[in-house]
Design a protein around this motif. Structure first.
Motif, short mmCIF file in Angstrom:
data_model
loop_
_atom_site.label_atom_id
_atom_site.label_comp_id
_atom_site.label_asym_id
_atom_site.label_seq_id
_atom_site.Cartn_x
_atom_site.Cartn_y
_atom_site.Cartn_z
N UNK A 227 -14.17 -7.45 22.83
CA UNK A 227 -13.30 -8.18 21.88
C UNK A 227 -11.83 -8.13 22.24
N UNK A 228 -11.55 -8.23 23.52
CA UNK A 228 -10.15 -8.29 23.97
C UNK A 228 -9.90 -9.66 24.59
N UNK A 229 -8.67 -9.95 24.87
CA UNK A 229 -8.33 -11.14 25.65
C UNK A 229 -7.51 -10.68 26.84
N UNK A 230 -7.54 -11.47 27.94
CA UNK A 230 -8.15 -12.79 28.11
C UNK A 230 -9.54 -12.73 28.71
N UNK A 231 -10.20 -13.91 28.68
CA UNK A 231 -11.42 -14.14 29.46
C UNK A 231 -11.25 -15.47 30.18
N UNK A 232 -11.61 -15.48 31.45
CA UNK A 232 -11.53 -16.72 32.22
C UNK A 232 -12.95 -17.22 32.49
N UNK A 233 -13.14 -18.51 32.32
CA UNK A 233 -14.44 -19.11 32.65
C UNK A 233 -14.19 -20.19 33.69
N UNK A 234 -14.93 -20.09 34.78
CA UNK A 234 -14.84 -21.11 35.84
C UNK A 234 -16.27 -21.47 36.24
N UNK A 235 -16.75 -22.57 35.71
CA UNK A 235 -18.14 -22.95 35.98
C UNK A 235 -19.08 -21.88 35.46
N UNK A 236 -19.91 -21.33 36.34
CA UNK A 236 -20.89 -20.33 35.90
C UNK A 236 -20.30 -18.92 35.85
N UNK A 237 -19.04 -18.79 36.24
CA UNK A 237 -18.42 -17.45 36.26
C UNK A 237 -17.65 -17.18 34.96
N UNK A 238 -18.02 -16.10 34.29
CA UNK A 238 -17.26 -15.64 33.12
C UNK A 238 -16.69 -14.28 33.48
N UNK A 239 -15.36 -14.16 33.34
CA UNK A 239 -14.70 -12.95 33.85
C UNK A 239 -13.73 -12.40 32.83
N UNK A 240 -13.89 -11.14 32.48
CA UNK A 240 -12.86 -10.46 31.70
C UNK A 240 -12.39 -9.25 32.48
N UNK A 241 -11.30 -8.67 32.04
CA UNK A 241 -10.46 -7.66 32.70
C UNK A 241 -9.45 -8.41 33.57
N UNK A 242 -8.21 -8.27 33.16
CA UNK A 242 -7.14 -9.09 33.74
C UNK A 242 -6.98 -8.86 35.24
N UNK A 243 -7.16 -7.62 35.69
CA UNK A 243 -7.00 -7.38 37.14
C UNK A 243 -8.06 -8.13 37.94
#
Ligand SMILES: N[C@@H](CCC(=O)N[C@@H](CS)C(=O)NCC(=O)O)C(=O)O
Length: 212
Positions: A51-67
């Motif tokens: 439950x933190x931000x951000x999350x990046x979604x690029x096509x089938x990739x969902x990625x959280x953790x800013x680094x």
């Protein structure tokens, strides 16, 4: 498919991700999510279980953790490289990012900025003891970063890196307080790097819409 960044407009971590996307000139859609909201939609928790931000979604990739997000943005898209190629500098970059996450975020942002600047402006009660604790913990972090920064324009030589992109927003928030601005002056090498980074379009154009 377009890149989507889920973030909160005041989030320093979302700012870091936006700064990296800006530097790589990557187009993206923005979805506003307030991680402090008690009724966070389940659809977001499916993307980010913590439950933190951000999350990046690029096509089938969902990625959280800013680094991880900024590294993906650098390696997955064209544009100027934001990571040094030699092992020592690359390790230094990773070290700086880890210091910022592990020891910097809480005192600089969650204590000094939140209780010394942001809270009072959004009519949220701020706690002087938290501000005090943040001011007490910050010099060690600033000194550690200043000690390992190069003498170049940025933290690592003369090229902007993910270390700069990770740190500058945190200092940007910290120096919204007069105490933060004064304290940064005690670390001229760090202050000088921060001035170079914060003069870039990527920093200025992504600066969050803070209340006056
Ligand atoms: N380790 C996470 C930290 C992200 C983070 O703490 N984001 C803050 C906003 S700047 C947040 O979502 N806070 C919500 C909370 O603390 O409940 C990352 O690198 O993305």
């Amino acid at each position: 498919m377009a890149v989507t960044l889920h973030g909160f407009k005041f989030s320093v971590y979302a700012w870091i991700a936006r700064f990296a996307l800006h530097e790589k000139v990557v187009d993206y859609d923005w979805v506003e999510v307030n991680p402090f909201s008690p009724d966070m939609p389940k659809s977001y928790l499916d993307l980010h279980p913590f439950q933190r931000v951000p999350t990046l979604v690029d096509g089938s990739l969902t990625l959280y953790e800013t680094c991880a997000i900024t590294r993906y943005v650098d390696e997955g898209f064209d544009g100027p490289a934001l990571q040094p190629s030699n092992p020592a500098d690359r390790a230094r970059m990773t070290q700086i990012i880890a210091i910022v996450d592990s020891y910097g975020y809480w005192p600089l942002v969650r204590q000094v900025f939140s209780h010394g600047f942001f809270g009072p402006r959004i009519e949220r009660e701020s706690d002087p003891a938290e501000l005090e604790a943040g001011l007490k913990a910050s010099p060690k972090v600033l000194k550690a970063l200043s000690d390992i920064a190069d003498d170049g324009l940025y933290l690592i030589g003369d090229h902007l890196s993910l270390a700069d992109i990770h740190l500058a927003p945190m200092i940007g928030y910290f120096t919204k307080t007069s105490e933060g601005r004064e304290m940064l002056k005690d670390h001229p090498k760090l202050e000088s790097c921060w001035r170079q980074i914060s003069a870039r379009d990527g920093f200025v154009d992504t600066f969050p819409p803070l209340p006056d």
